[in-house]
Design a protein around this motif. Structure first.
Motif, PDB file in Angstrom:
ATOM      1  N   GLN A 193       0.830  -1.203   0.000  1.00  0.00           N
ATOM      2  CA  GLN A 193       0.000   0.000   0.000  1.00  0.00           C
ATOM      3  C   GLN A 193       0.868   1.259   0.000  1.00  0.00           C
ATOM      4  O   GLN A 193       0.600   2.212  -0.751  1.00  0.00           O
ATOM      5  CB  GLN A 193      -0.909   0.005   1.231  1.00  0.00           C
ATOM      6  CG  GLN A 193      -1.741   1.269   1.394  1.00  0.00           C
ATOM      7  CD  GLN A 193      -2.390   1.359   2.771  1.00  0.00           C
ATOM      8  OE1 GLN A 193      -2.403   0.391   3.517  1.00  0.00           O
ATOM      9  NE2 GLN A 193      -2.933   2.513   3.099  1.00  0.00           N
ATOM     10  N   HIS A 194       1.900   1.264   0.828  1.00  0.00           N
ATOM     11  CA  HIS A 194       2.790   2.422   0.917  1.00  0.00           C
ATOM     12  C   HIS A 194       3.491   2.670  -0.421  1.00  0.00           C
ATOM     13  O   HIS A 194       3.629   3.822  -0.870  1.00  0.00           O
ATOM     14  CB  HIS A 194       3.822   2.198   2.023  1.00  0.00           C
ATOM     15  CG  HIS A 194       4.548   3.444   2.421  1.00  0.00           C
ATOM     16  ND1 HIS A 194       5.552   3.454   3.352  1.00  0.00           N
ATOM     17  CD2 HIS A 194       4.425   4.734   2.002  1.00  0.00           C
ATOM     18  CE1 HIS A 194       6.010   4.680   3.517  1.00  0.00           C
ATOM     19  NE2 HIS A 194       5.349   5.482   2.695  1.00  0.00           N
ATOM     20  N   PHE A 195       3.912   1.603  -1.059  1.00  0.00           N
ATOM     21  CA  PHE A 195       4.572   1.729  -2.366  1.00  0.00           C
ATOM     22  C   PHE A 195       3.616   2.310  -3.401  1.00  0.00           C
ATOM     23  O   PHE A 195       3.953   3.251  -4.126  1.00  0.00           O
ATOM     24  CB  PHE A 195       5.087   0.362  -2.814  1.00  0.00           C
ATOM     25  CG  PHE A 195       5.645   0.358  -4.210  1.00  0.00           C
ATOM     26  CD1 PHE A 195       6.914   0.868  -4.468  1.00  0.00           C
ATOM     27  CD2 PHE A 195       4.900  -0.151  -5.273  1.00  0.00           C
ATOM     28  CE1 PHE A 195       7.427   0.878  -5.751  1.00  0.00           C
ATOM     29  CE2 PHE A 195       5.402  -0.145  -6.555  1.00  0.00           C
ATOM     30  CZ  PHE A 195       6.672   0.366  -6.806  1.00  0.00           C
ATOM     31  N   LEU A 196       2.409   1.772  -3.474  1.00  0.00           N
ATOM     32  CA  LEU A 196       1.431   2.254  -4.455  1.00  0.00           C
ATOM     33  C   LEU A 196       0.946   3.652  -4.121  1.00  0.00           C
ATOM     34  O   LEU A 196       0.562   4.412  -5.018  1.00  0.00           O
ATOM     35  CB  LEU A 196       0.250   1.282  -4.522  1.00  0.00           C
ATOM     36  CG  LEU A 196       0.561  -0.115  -5.066  1.00  0.00           C
ATOM     37  CD1 LEU A 196      -0.670  -1.016  -4.949  1.00  0.00           C
ATOM     38  CD2 LEU A 196       1.026  -0.041  -6.510  1.00  0.00           C
ATOM     39  N   ALA A 197       0.957   4.001  -2.840  1.00  0.00           N
ATOM     40  CA  ALA A 197       0.508   5.339  -2.434  1.00  0.00           C
ATOM     41  C   ALA A 197       1.388   6.440  -3.022  1.00  0.00           C
ATOM     42  O   ALA A 197       0.942   7.587  -3.153  1.00  0.00           O
ATOM     43  CB  ALA A 197       0.481   5.448  -0.915  1.00  0.00           C
ATOM     44  N   GLN A 198       2.631   6.087  -3.394  1.00  0.00           N
ATOM     45  CA  GLN A 198       3.515   7.087  -3.995  1.00  0.00           C
ATOM     46  C   GLN A 198       3.006   7.537  -5.365  1.00  0.00           C
ATOM     47  O   GLN A 198       3.427   8.579  -5.872  1.00  0.00           O
ATOM     48  CB  GLN A 198       4.933   6.515  -4.135  1.00  0.00           C
ATOM     49  CG  GLN A 198       5.523   5.955  -2.850  1.00  0.00           C
ATOM     50  CD  GLN A 198       5.396   6.898  -1.674  1.00  0.00           C
ATOM     51  OE1 GLN A 198       5.807   8.056  -1.754  1.00  0.00           O
ATOM     52  NE2 GLN A 198       4.820   6.407  -0.567  1.00  0.00           N
TER      53      GLN A 198
ATOM     54  N   GLN B 223       2.086  12.096   7.390  1.00  0.00           N
ATOM     55  CA  GLN B 223       0.749  12.603   7.691  1.00  0.00           C
ATOM     56  C   GLN B 223      -0.177  11.398   7.882  1.00  0.00           C
ATOM     57  O   GLN B 223      -0.493  10.706   6.914  1.00  0.00           O
ATOM     58  CB  GLN B 223       0.237  13.491   6.548  1.00  0.00           C
ATOM     59  CG  GLN B 223       1.153  14.643   6.203  1.00  0.00           C
ATOM     60  CD  GLN B 223       1.258  15.634   7.344  1.00  0.00           C
ATOM     61  OE1 GLN B 223       0.277  15.932   8.037  1.00  0.00           O
ATOM     62  NE2 GLN B 223       2.469  16.134   7.580  1.00  0.00           N
ATOM     63  N   PRO B 224      -0.589  11.092   9.120  1.00  0.00           N
ATOM     64  CA  PRO B 224      -1.363   9.863   9.385  1.00  0.00           C
ATOM     65  C   PRO B 224      -2.622   9.734   8.531  1.00  0.00           C
ATOM     66  O   PRO B 224      -3.021   8.613   8.185  1.00  0.00           O
ATOM     67  CB  PRO B 224      -1.703   9.978  10.874  1.00  0.00           C
ATOM     68  CG  PRO B 224      -0.648  10.859  11.439  1.00  0.00           C
ATOM     69  CD  PRO B 224      -0.320  11.844  10.356  1.00  0.00           C
ATOM     70  N   GLN B 225      -3.256  10.858   8.192  1.00  0.00           N
ATOM     71  CA  GLN B 225      -4.484  10.763   7.417  1.00  0.00           C
ATOM     72  C   GLN B 225      -4.251  10.165   6.036  1.00  0.00           C
ATOM     73  O   GLN B 225      -5.161   9.588   5.441  1.00  0.00           O
ATOM     74  CB  GLN B 225      -5.158  12.142   7.294  1.00  0.00           C
ATOM     75  CG  GLN B 225      -4.387  13.165   6.472  1.00  0.00           C
ATOM     76  CD  GLN B 225      -3.407  13.968   7.314  1.00  0.00           C
ATOM     77  OE1 GLN B 225      -3.036  13.535   8.401  1.00  0.00           O
ATOM     78  NE2 GLN B 225      -3.017  15.121   6.819  1.00  0.00           N
ATOM     79  N   ASN B 226      -3.021  10.291   5.519  1.00  0.00           N
ATOM     80  CA  ASN B 226      -2.742   9.750   4.192  1.00  0.00           C
ATOM     81  C   ASN B 226      -2.754   8.227   4.192  1.00  0.00           C
ATOM     82  O   ASN B 226      -3.035   7.603   3.161  1.00  0.00           O
ATOM     83  CB  ASN B 226      -1.402  10.271   3.681  1.00  0.00           C
ATOM     84  CG  ASN B 226      -1.466  11.732   3.286  1.00  0.00           C
ATOM     85  OD1 ASN B 226      -2.557  12.282   3.116  1.00  0.00           O
ATOM     86  ND2 ASN B 226      -0.315  12.365   3.140  1.00  0.00           N
ATOM     87  N   VAL B 227      -2.431   7.621   5.338  1.00  0.00           N
ATOM     88  CA  VAL B 227      -2.546   6.165   5.450  1.00  0.00           C
ATOM     89  C   VAL B 227      -4.007   5.761   5.289  1.00  0.00           C
ATOM     90  O   VAL B 227      -4.330   4.800   4.583  1.00  0.00           O
ATOM     91  CB  VAL B 227      -1.995   5.682   6.806  1.00  0.00           C
ATOM     92  CG1 VAL B 227      -2.084   4.164   6.902  1.00  0.00           C
ATOM     93  CG2 VAL B 227      -0.559   6.149   7.000  1.00  0.00           C
TER      94      VAL B 227
ATOM     95  N   LEU C 173      -6.166   0.814  -1.163  1.00  0.00           N
ATOM     96  CA  LEU C 173      -5.102   0.086  -1.860  1.00  0.00           C
ATOM     97  C   LEU C 173      -4.791  -1.231  -1.153  1.00  0.00           C
ATOM     98  O   LEU C 173      -4.528  -2.251  -1.800  1.00  0.00           O
ATOM     99  CB  LEU C 173      -3.847   0.952  -1.949  1.00  0.00           C
ATOM    100  CG  LEU C 173      -3.926   2.172  -2.870  1.00  0.00           C
ATOM    101  CD1 LEU C 173      -2.698   3.060  -2.702  1.00  0.00           C
ATOM    102  CD2 LEU C 173      -4.084   1.734  -4.326  1.00  0.00           C
ATOM    103  N   SER C 174      -4.819  -1.213   0.171  1.00  0.00           N
ATOM    104  CA  SER C 174      -4.637  -2.467   0.909  1.00  0.00           C
ATOM    105  C   SER C 174      -5.773  -3.434   0.625  1.00  0.00           C
ATOM    106  O   SER C 174      -5.558  -4.642   0.467  1.00  0.00           O
ATOM    107  CB  SER C 174      -4.554  -2.187   2.417  1.00  0.00           C
ATOM    108  OG  SER C 174      -3.233  -1.901   2.819  1.00  0.00           O
ATOM    109  N   ALA C 175      -6.998  -2.897   0.572  1.00  0.00           N
ATOM    110  CA  ALA C 175      -8.140  -3.753   0.238  1.00  0.00           C
ATOM    111  C   ALA C 175      -7.979  -4.350  -1.157  1.00  0.00           C
ATOM    112  O   ALA C 175      -8.292  -5.529  -1.381  1.00  0.00           O
ATOM    113  CB  ALA C 175      -9.436  -2.947   0.336  1.00  0.00           C
ATOM    114  N   ALA C 176      -7.475  -3.545  -2.087  1.00  0.00           N
ATOM    115  CA  ALA C 176      -7.258  -4.046  -3.445  1.00  0.00           C
ATOM    116  C   ALA C 176      -6.212  -5.158  -3.462  1.00  0.00           C
ATOM    117  O   ALA C 176      -6.365  -6.170  -4.150  1.00  0.00           O
ATOM    118  CB  ALA C 176      -6.837  -2.897  -4.362  1.00  0.00           C
TER     119      ALA C 176
END
Length: 510
Positions: free
Chosen positions: A79-84, A93-97, A103-106
């Motif tokens: 998720q963190h990788f795709l969030a980029q 920024q915690p809200q961005n998680v 993305l984690s659900a995907a």
């Protein structure tokens, strides 16, 4: 029917994947209470990312679903990788998680897609013809029960994936190494989601039945059992070694948590739920199985050994759940508990479809088209369903923060995370309604926005609600509403403390 196997399999898997990705992207995460468990994996990953490697000891001593945080940490890394690739890549920024949680659900939905293929592959491994395996694939892909959970952050599908991989590996070649791997993966399935405890003996039984004609069947069966003992025993030993007495106390409390609902309906809930989830398609498939078995028996034959083994596994799973719910009153049966039933049902259903249509090739394509049509009718409402979290975010953006209220009494309430800025408004029923003691109705005022509550969907009502509660949910309006209050003073800013939902509570049980 289906002249090119590779094209057919690729098309079914491709469509299944795309539908699940779209579903995950449309939201719905954190609706079920059990999704809160995913946060262990998020915290695990974030701690490791910040250099806190000691957190692994805490994760190893969790009393339940001990492998799920490790899987969740790996998924969160993805998720963190795709969030980029999104505007929310700065996770300082915690809200961005939270904003990228879909993305984690995907990524988790990939397990659901994989299970569609693995059931097809399992059919091939245990002796089904290519035509029978194709029908099995189509039935699994068309199953509503196998589909709608894929938008949520839940461990059910990964646990089933582990069990399927175990059977495929174990039944592929008769070696002790493969048998041991089968048992290990059955233990992994249990470690990911303890609610599938009954899969451990069922996987062993299915493996034993598949090897019953092998000269080394005793050794292979023992190796499979040894693999499970090593995996499950290793997880328990690690927790006890690292956690001590606190670990055993936590295990005792966790083992008593699967009590929401009614023990006595353990024998009926699986079929009642499947009726609501699969509808007429499920009833037709069941009748087709019965008719195929009866017709072949009348002809003096019997179903193939792999079909018989699948039926035995299904009966064993159902018997275990019934005994431990109705008999021993140890575990309540929920909708999620029934998901593994789809594997033997689709295997036998694939055989039944091929058997019944063997003499009428011209009906194969219409039958397949009918399955696809019914699946489309079942799937479509999931893409239009709106969940409380998404509604709340939209209202906060456009209306400010209203008061919260419920039209049911007794339901656990999630405390407000920020102060009320619109005391003249009330957002009603914007959460999971559980438990449901009685119906109280809506506060007086004008309805500004009305959205159907997800709990109006009958299959969702089998996740811990009792028959009495389901009756209340079906008899009354439980829609989510934004209301302009006629008397704002009559609605408090927050409910009494006794009704509040605290972090760590699991409102849907085991």
């Amino acid at each position: 029917m289906f002249r090119s196997t590779k094209t057919f399999v690729a098309a079914v898997i491709g469509v299944s994947l795309v539908l699940r990705l779209i579903l995950a992207a449309s939201g719905g995460q954190y609706y079920f209470g059990d999704e809160e468990r995913y946060d262990y994996g998020v915290r695990f990953y974030l701690s490791l990312h910040q250099g806190n490697w000691s957190i692994w000891r805490e994760m190893a001593t969790l009393p339940g679903h001990v492998l799920y945080p490790w899987l969740g940490a790996a998924v969160t890394a993805g998720q963190h990788f795709l969030a980029q690739l999104t505007p929310y890549g700065d996770w300082s920024q915690p809200q961005n998680v939270v904003f990228t949680m879909w993305l984690s659900a995907a990524l988790l939905s990939l397990f659901s897609t994989a299970n569609v293929f693995l059931v097809y592959h399992l059919a091939q491994v245990i002796g089904a013809s290519e035509q029978e395996a194709r029908w099995t694939l189509l039935l699994m892909a068309a199953s509503n029960t196998a589909f709608y959970f894929s938008r949520h952050l839940l461990p059910y599908e990964p646990a089933i994936t582990a069990a399927l991989l175990g059977l495929i590996i174990g039944l592929g070649q008769p070696t002790t190494t493969r048998a041991l791997a089968c048992g290990l993966l059955a233990g992994v399935a249990y470690g990911i989601y303890n609610g599938y405890w009954y899969l451990v003996p069922v996987v062993w039984l299915a493996f034993t039945l598949g090897r019953r004609r092998d000269p080394q069947r005793v050794l292979l069966s023992a190796s499979c059992a040894a693999g499970t003992i090593v995996m499950v025993g290793g997880l328990v030993a690690a927790g006890a070694l690292l956690g001590g007495n606190a670990y055993w106390s936590a295990v005792d409390g966790f083992s008593r948590s699967a009590t929401f609902g009614v023990f006595a309906e353990g024998w009926s809930l699986p079929w009642e739920f499947l009726w609501h989830s699969e509808g007429l398609a499920g009833a037709i498939a069941a009748l087709a199985i019965i008719f195929a078995v009866v017709s072949i028996r009348r002809g003096g034959g019997s179903p193939p050994p792999w079909v018989q083994a699948s039926l035995v596994a299904l009966v064993a799973a159902y018997a275990l759940l019934t005994v431990f719910s109705c008999g021993l009153e140890r575990f309540v049966v929920y909708a999620r508990t029934v998901k593994p039933f789809l594997v033997p049902l689709c295997l036998v259903g694939g055989w039944a479809a091929d058997h019944l249509l063997a003499g009428s090739p011209r009906w194969r394509l219409p039958a397949a088209a009918l399955i696809v049509l019914i699946a489309g009718l079942h799937f479509w409402p999931h893409f239009t369903r709106v969940f409380p979290r998404e509604i709340e975010i939209a209202i906060l953006r456009h209306w400010g923060n209203p008061k919260r209220a419920l039209s049911t009494a007794g339901s656990l309430y999630v405390p407000l995370a920020r102060p009320v800025t619109r005391p003249d408004l009330a957002l009603v029923n914007a959460q999971l309604l559980f438990p449901v003691r009685s119906y109280e109705g809506f506060p007086a005022g004008e309805t500004l926005l009305r959205v159907s509550h997800p709990l109006s969907y009958p299959p969702f009502q089998y996740e811990g609600h009792s028959p009495r509660e389901r009756a209340l949910l079906r008899q009354h309006d439980i829609s989510i509403r934004l209301m302009q209050l006629a008397n704002p003073a009559a609605v408090p800013n927050d409910p009494p403390p006794a009704l509040r939902f605290r972090p760590g509570d699991q409102p849907t049980g085991y």
